[in-house]
Design a protein around this motif. Structure first.
Motif, PDB file in Angstrom:
ATOM      1  N   LYS A  31      14.412  10.666   3.835  1.00 35.15           N
ATOM      2  CA  LYS A  31      14.792  11.673   2.838  1.00 35.15           C
ATOM      3  C   LYS A  31      16.286  11.987   2.873  1.00 35.15           C
ATOM      4  O   LYS A  31      16.849  12.450   1.888  1.00 35.15           O
ATOM      5  N   ASN A  32      16.944  11.774   4.010  1.00 30.95           N
ATOM      6  CA  ASN A  32      18.386  12.045   4.098  1.00 30.95           C
ATOM      7  C   ASN A  32      19.136  10.865   4.707  1.00 30.95           C
ATOM      8  O   ASN A  32      20.111  11.036   5.421  1.00 30.95           O
ATOM      9  N   SER A  33      18.656   9.679   4.409  1.00 29.73           N
ATOM     10  CA  SER A  33      19.251   8.469   4.974  1.00 29.73           C
ATOM     11  C   SER A  33      20.417   7.987   4.122  1.00 29.73           C
ATOM     12  O   SER A  33      20.609   8.418   2.983  1.00 29.73           O
ATOM     13  N   ALA A  34      21.183   7.078   4.694  1.00 31.63           N
ATOM     14  CA  ALA A  34      22.314   6.489   3.982  1.00 31.63           C
ATOM     15  C   ALA A  34      22.470   5.040   4.415  1.00 31.63           C
ATOM     16  O   ALA A  34      22.250   4.697   5.583  1.00 31.63           O
ATOM     17  N   ILE A  35      22.827   4.199   3.463  1.00 30.53           N
ATOM     18  CA  ILE A  35      23.171   2.806   3.740  1.00 30.53           C
ATOM     19  C   ILE A  35      24.632   2.616   3.375  1.00 30.53           C
ATOM     20  O   ILE A  35      25.075   3.021   2.296  1.00 30.53           O
ATOM     21  N   CYS A  36      25.362   2.023   4.287  1.00 29.74           N
ATOM     22  CA  CYS A  36      26.800   1.854   4.108  1.00 29.74           C
ATOM     23  C   CYS A  36      27.165   0.393   4.346  1.00 29.74           C
ATOM     24  O   CYS A  36      26.710  -0.205   5.327  1.00 29.74           O
ATOM     25  N   VAL A  37      27.951  -0.179   3.458  1.00 31.66           N
ATOM     26  CA  VAL A  37      28.417  -1.558   3.625  1.00 31.66           C
ATOM     27  C   VAL A  37      29.931  -1.581   3.492  1.00 31.66           C
ATOM     28  O   VAL A  37      30.536  -0.691   2.884  1.00 31.66           O
ATOM     29  N   THR A  38      30.529  -2.606   4.049  1.00 31.30           N
ATOM     30  CA  THR A  38      31.978  -2.756   3.937  1.00 31.30           C
ATOM     31  C   THR A  38      32.326  -3.566   2.693  1.00 31.30           C
ATOM     32  O   THR A  38      31.511  -4.354   2.194  1.00 31.30           O
ATOM     33  N   THR A  39      33.530  -3.371   2.213  1.00 31.87           N
ATOM     34  CA  THR A  39      33.995  -4.170   1.082  1.00 31.87           C
ATOM     35  C   THR A  39      34.113  -5.638   1.472  1.00 31.87           C
ATOM     36  O   THR A  39      33.980  -6.524   0.624  1.00 31.87           O
ATOM     37  N   GLY A  40      34.349  -5.891   2.756  1.00 30.46           N
ATOM     38  CA  GLY A  40      34.398  -7.275   3.218  1.00 30.46           C
ATOM     39  C   GLY A  40      33.067  -7.978   3.050  1.00 30.46           C
ATOM     40  O   GLY A  40      33.015  -9.165   2.705  1.00 30.46           O
ATOM     41  N   LEU A  41      31.973  -7.261   3.268  1.00 27.13           N
ATOM     42  CA  LEU A  41      30.649  -7.853   3.085  1.00 27.13           C
ATOM     43  C   LEU A  41      30.390  -8.141   1.611  1.00 27.13           C
ATOM     44  O   LEU A  41      29.870  -9.206   1.258  1.00 27.13           O
ATOM     45  N   LEU A  42      30.762  -7.214   0.734  1.00 28.36           N
ATOM     46  CA  LEU A  42      30.546  -7.420  -0.700  1.00 28.36           C
ATOM     47  C   LEU A  42      31.353  -8.604  -1.218  1.00 28.36           C
ATOM     48  O   LEU A  42      30.918  -9.315  -2.131  1.00 28.36           O
ATOM     49  N   ALA A  43      32.529  -8.815  -0.640  1.00 24.46           N
ATOM     50  CA  ALA A  43      33.369  -9.927  -1.083  1.00 24.46           C
ATOM     51  C   ALA A  43      32.874 -11.266  -0.552  1.00 24.46           C
ATOM     52  O   ALA A  43      33.047 -12.304  -1.205  1.00 24.46           O
ATOM     53  N   LEU A  44      32.246 -11.258   0.614  1.00 22.96           N
ATOM     54  CA  LEU A  44      31.861 -12.510   1.273  1.00 22.96           C
ATOM     55  C   LEU A  44      30.517 -13.046   0.805  1.00 22.96           C
ATOM     56  O   LEU A  44      30.341 -14.260   0.651  1.00 22.96           O
ATOM     57  N   GLU A  85      24.936 -16.340   8.847  1.00 24.67           N
ATOM     58  CA  GLU A  85      25.812 -17.490   9.079  1.00 24.67           C
ATOM     59  C   GLU A  85      27.228 -17.216   8.583  1.00 24.67           C
ATOM     60  O   GLU A  85      28.215 -17.509   9.267  1.00 24.67           O
ATOM     61  N   LYS A  86      27.332 -16.654   7.390  1.00 28.53           N
ATOM     62  CA  LYS A  86      28.660 -16.374   6.837  1.00 28.53           C
ATOM     63  C   LYS A  86      29.399 -15.318   7.660  1.00 28.53           C
ATOM     64  O   LYS A  86      30.609 -15.434   7.903  1.00 28.53           O
ATOM     65  N   ILE A  87      28.677 -14.292   8.081  1.00 26.14           N
ATOM     66  CA  ILE A  87      29.311 -13.239   8.883  1.00 26.14           C
ATOM     67  C   ILE A  87      29.736 -13.790  10.236  1.00 26.14           C
ATOM     68  O   ILE A  87      30.817 -13.475  10.744  1.00 26.14           O
ATOM     69  N   ARG A  88      28.887 -14.633  10.817  1.00 29.03           N
ATOM     70  CA  ARG A  88      29.239 -15.266  12.096  1.00 29.03           C
ATOM     71  C   ARG A  88      30.505 -16.097  11.964  1.00 29.03           C
ATOM     72  O   ARG A  88      31.415 -16.018  12.799  1.00 29.03           O
ATOM     73  N   ASP A  89      30.593 -16.895  10.912  1.00 26.53           N
ATOM     74  CA  ASP A  89      31.737 -17.782  10.752  1.00 26.53           C
ATOM     75  C   ASP A  89      33.005 -17.028  10.357  1.00 26.53           C
ATOM     76  O   ASP A  89      34.112 -17.469  10.654  1.00 26.53           O
ATOM     77  N   ALA A  90      32.846 -15.889   9.686  1.00 22.68           N
ATOM     78  CA  ALA A  90      34.029 -15.091   9.342  1.00 22.68           C
ATOM     79  C   ALA A  90      34.674 -14.515  10.597  1.00 22.68           C
ATOM     80  O   ALA A  90      35.905 -14.486  10.722  1.00 22.68           O
ATOM     81  N   ALA A  91      33.842 -14.047  11.532  1.00 20.95           N
ATOM     82  CA  ALA A  91      34.317 -13.571  12.846  1.00 20.95           C
ATOM     83  C   ALA A  91      35.452 -12.557  12.725  1.00 20.95           C
ATOM     84  O   ALA A  91      36.471 -12.660  13.399  1.00 20.95           O
ATOM     85  N   VAL A 135      23.988 -23.870  13.005  1.00 23.15           N
ATOM     86  CA  VAL A 135      25.267 -24.534  13.221  1.00 23.15           C
ATOM     87  C   VAL A 135      26.164 -23.606  14.010  1.00 23.15           C
ATOM     88  O   VAL A 135      26.257 -22.416  13.719  1.00 23.15           O
ATOM     89  N   GLN A 136      26.832 -24.135  15.016  1.00 21.33           N
ATOM     90  CA  GLN A 136      27.708 -23.310  15.828  1.00 21.33           C
ATOM     91  C   GLN A 136      28.914 -22.866  15.023  1.00 21.33           C
ATOM     92  O   GLN A 136      29.342 -23.524  14.075  1.00 21.33           O
ATOM     93  N   ASN A 137      29.491 -21.753  15.433  1.00 30.41           N
ATOM     94  CA  ASN A 137      30.676 -21.207  14.779  1.00 30.41           C
ATOM     95  C   ASN A 137      31.838 -22.171  14.970  1.00 30.41           C
ATOM     96  O   ASN A 137      32.345 -22.352  16.066  1.00 30.41           O
ATOM     97  N   THR A 138      32.240 -22.815  13.881  1.00 27.08           N
ATOM     98  CA  THR A 138      33.282 -23.829  13.992  1.00 27.08           C
ATOM     99  C   THR A 138      34.620 -23.233  14.385  1.00 27.08           C
ATOM    100  O   THR A 138      35.411 -23.855  15.080  1.00 27.08           O
TER     101      THR A 138
END
Length: 310
Positions: free
Chosen positions: A111-124, A235-241, A299-302
């Motif tokens: 009832k009083n929760s919030a979800i927050c994302v970064t602009t970096g996530l929206l762009a990636l 995978e994308k977040i891992r590789d962005a590092a 796939v490992q983080n290149t």
């Protein structure tokens, strides 16, 4: 939660014995530091329950999304979809202007929760991948993880303050006289307790966080019926590092992936299982692909691999 309050009380008891001669025949009747710790733990717990989410969002610099920005409008649409899929109330939506791709959920109930994302996530990420991340955070809300982890974040701060007060006491002018009268067999372990209390609290929070992350991944796959989308996001977040600049060790367990970006985070060793807030990201990816019936090793983080080879 009881373990964190116990950590509070034992730290207070150690302060009482070491600095105020409590629990001894010549000491005071009331253990002041222990009672203070009990009161502080109660107040912090109440504060975390009623306003912990707002405190955390404020400390991270979260803002309301700008409806004039297409990515922000799409984010609201995705959160609405996942709220309907999960059967939860619509959470508040926030954005953090930071290039690090990450997200978190906070609050005390749906009832009083919030979800927050970064602009970096929206762009990636693309829409399916963002949907997977939002579904993961929505599952934390439905599984009631947000109450536990929000309160843990606030309590960790309180434990750190108590321990800091204890350490400062060692350097006071009368510290040598007081400590010299203590039983050596008790002096060392109690001193260690004061020094290690913040670390003990963090290890407890890490253990709780790791188990809840696996459950949130599985629940998110049920909401979206698309575990591959969430796997691709990881995978994308891992590789962005890219580390998140506003994160601390006290808030790291709240995030979708570890915001600290230490090499230990990607390790599957026993030490990593003890000292990291999240499961190994490659393990999470592998399990999600298995849910989709794809036996594909991650796939490992290149970027990390090239850095190590250099």
């Amino acid at each position: 939660m009881g373990l964190f309050i116990l950590c509070f009380l034992t730290t207070g008891g150690a302060l009482d014995y070491l600095y105020f001669d409590a629990f001894t025949p010549s000491g005071p009747t009331l253990p002041a530091a222990t009672l203070f710790s009990l009161g502080a733990a109660s107040m912090i717990t109440l504060a975390a329950y009623h306003g912990g989410g707002s405190l955390i969002l404020g400390s991270l610099g979260a803002e309301r999304p700008d409806t004039q920005i297409p990515e922000h409008r799409e984010l609201r649409n995705i959160v609405t979809e996942m709220a309907l899929a999960s059967g939860a109330a619509m959470p508040q939506v926030y954005v953090i202007y930071d290039p690090a791709p990450n997200a978190l959920a906070t609050g005390t109930n749906d009832k009083n929760s919030a979800i927050c994302v970064t602009t970096g996530l929206l762009a990636l990420l693309d829409r399916e991948e963002t949907q997977g991340v939002v579904a993961h955070e929505m599952s934390h809300i439905r599984n009631e993880d947000i109450l536990l982890m929000t309160m843990v974040s606030i309590l960790l701060g309180g434990i750190a303050i108590l321990a800091d007060l204890g350490r400062r006491g060692f350097y006071s002018p009368r510290a040598g006289q007081r400590l010299g009268r203590k039983t050596p067999l008790l002096l060392l372990p109690l001193s260690l307790l004061i020094g290690l209390a913040p670390l003990i609290g963090r290890i407890l929070s890490m253990a709780v966080s790791r188990q809840r992350e696996y459950l949130a991944d599985a629940t998110a796959a049920q909401y979206t019926r698309n575990p591959v989308g969430l796997a691709r996001a990881l995978e994308k977040i891992r590789d962005a590092a890219i580390p998140f600049r506003g994160a601390t060790r006290g808030t790291a367990h709240l995030f979708f992936t570890s915001p600290l970006r230490r090499r230990l985070e990607n390790s599957d060793s026993r030490l990593a299982h003890l000292l990291t807030t999240h499961p190994p990201i490659n393990r999470r990816i592998e399990l999600l692909y298995r849910m989709a019936g794809i036996m594909r090793p991650p796939v490992q983080n290149t970027r990390n691999a090239s850095t190590r080879s250099a």
